[in-house]
Design an enzyme around this catalytic site. Structure first.
Site, mmCIF file in Angstrom:
data_model
loop_
_atom_site.group_PDB
_atom_site.id
_atom_site.type_symbol
_atom_site.label_atom_id
_atom_site.label_comp_id
_atom_site.label_asym_id
_atom_site.label_seq_id
_atom_site.Cartn_x
_atom_site.Cartn_y
_atom_site.Cartn_z
ATOM 1 C CE1 TYR A 16 -6.804 3.341 0.644
ATOM 2 C CE2 TYR A 16 -8.351 3.713 2.431
ATOM 3 C CZ TYR A 16 -7.069 3.438 1.984
ATOM 4 O OH TYR A 16 -6.057 3.254 2.894
ATOM 5 C CG HIS A 32 -2.998 7.801 1.961
ATOM 6 N ND1 HIS A 32 -4.174 7.600 1.283
ATOM 7 C CD2 HIS A 32 -2.479 6.574 2.159
ATOM 8 C CE1 HIS A 32 -4.346 6.308 1.072
ATOM 9 N NE2 HIS A 32 -3.323 5.659 1.588
#
Ligand code: NAD
Length: 323
Positions: A63, A128
């Site tokens: 992110y 992820h």
């Protein structure tokens, strides 16, 4: 720090013993993923979240190219409360440079994440978006590497995340029982897509905790609409926009309705919503406390569901062809 009695419901996460607030703080917006956020705004949002009973914070090195982890780490430290009062999840295997689920990379990754977060351990370390890697590598190499990280004390629990729901059954059917503690699914338990529900009995049978991210469908179910990069089809975007317009005309909040819809299912431990301001924290916590006090607005929900019906459960492709 002024204290407010936490009113948010806590729910148990699978077999972990963790009790998470039913609203979790998604920190991808702190990586400027949904528009620019200042350090002060980020700090204030995290502080207000904790003050209002949110104890679960989710981030990733991906992110904002590690920015979210750094900003979240700083904001958590500034809370000045004991480490065991909040639960932190981060991820490994997905980076702005690309995907790498090798044992070597994920082992280095947790060290880097801990440094950025200024923590000695995280509570959950997820692989992820595993549909972008080889699922067999996840089973044979990545999860065993995460087990070693768990044994070292750098994470307490292990999880997997991704969009297509079949990834969960694929992996959980092939790893030793108890080696995956939690799954994080996104965009599959919100007003426009509730397909996560189909695999909840399976996940429970495996003793796996369930986190549901993106109750606002990554911005589709908000008045201001999704960001440019949103992968939904034009039909899905326009149906959600029509639903948002309907709510606005009736002076109702589509975001509140969407939060409440996701919170209704108590098999889901925490609903992770991306937040970047005190106002959003206030609204999303209020959605939960109002739901507990007076239930959901059934009439508005029925109208919104009718508008969205033609595109209900429509998703988008994600990941690579598995060999
Ligand atoms: P979301 O559905 O939570 O939507 C976030 C968007 O809604 C942002 O633009 C935010 O500013 C806005 N918003 C939040 N509260 C609002 C309110 N009350 N009114 C109007 N707008 C509001 O999507 P998300 O942020 O992608 O998902 C939540 C979190 O879950 C992420 O931050 C991340 O931590 C996690 N997540 C993980 C994965 C994964 O692991 N693959 C995928 C998606 C999300």
């Amino acid at each position: 720090m002024t204290s407010v009695t936490p009113k948010l419901e806590l729910r148990e996460l699978g077999n972990t013993g963790l009790k998470l607030s039913c609203v979790g703080f998604g920190a991808s917006p702190l990586g400027n993923v949904f528009g620019a956020v200042t350090d002060d705004e980020a700090n204030a949002a995290v502080r207000e979240a904790f003050r209002r009973g949110i104890n679960f914070f989710d981030t990733s090195p991906y992110y904002g190219g590690t920015l979210s982890e750094k900003i979240l780490g700083k904001a958590l430290k500034a809370l000045g409360v004991p480490r065991n009062e909040y639960v932190v999840a981060t991820k490994c295997g997905r980076y702005t440079e690309g995907f790498d689920f090798s044992a070597d990379r994920v082992t280095r990754s947790i060290e880097e994440s801990l440094e950025r977060l200024q923590l000695d351990y995280v509570d959950i370390l997820y692989c992820h978006d595993i549909e972008f890697g080889s699922l067999d590598q996840i089973v044979k190499e990545t999860i065993p590497a995460l087990q070693k990280i768990k044994e070292s004390g750098k994470t307490r629990f292990i999880g997997i995340t991704g969009l297509p729901l079949h990834i969960y059954t694929y992996v959980l059917d092939r790893v030793p029982p108890g080696s995956v503690d939690v799954i994080l699914s996104y965009c599959h338990y919100c007003i426009n897509d509730s397909t996560l529900e189909d695999i909840i009995p399976y996940l429970k049978s495996k003793g796996v905790g369930i986190v549901n991210a993106s109750p606002l469908a990554m911005g589709l179910l908000t008045e201001s609409g999704p960001p440019e990069w949103h992968p939904a089809s034009p039909e899905l975007k326009s149906a959600c926009q029509a639903a948002a317009t309907y709510c606005k005309e009736k002076r109702k909040s589509i975001a509140k309705l969407a939060m409440q819809y996701s919170l209704l299912n108590k098999e889901i431990t925490s609903v992770l919503v991306g937040m970047k301001s005190v106002k959003q924290v206030e609204e999303n916590v209020a959605a939960a406390t109002d739901l507990a006090a007076s239930g959901i607005d059934e009439a508005a929900l029925a109208e919104v569901e009718a508008i969205i019906k033609p595109v209900k459960n429509q998703s988008w492709p994600s990941g690579i062809q598995q060999s």
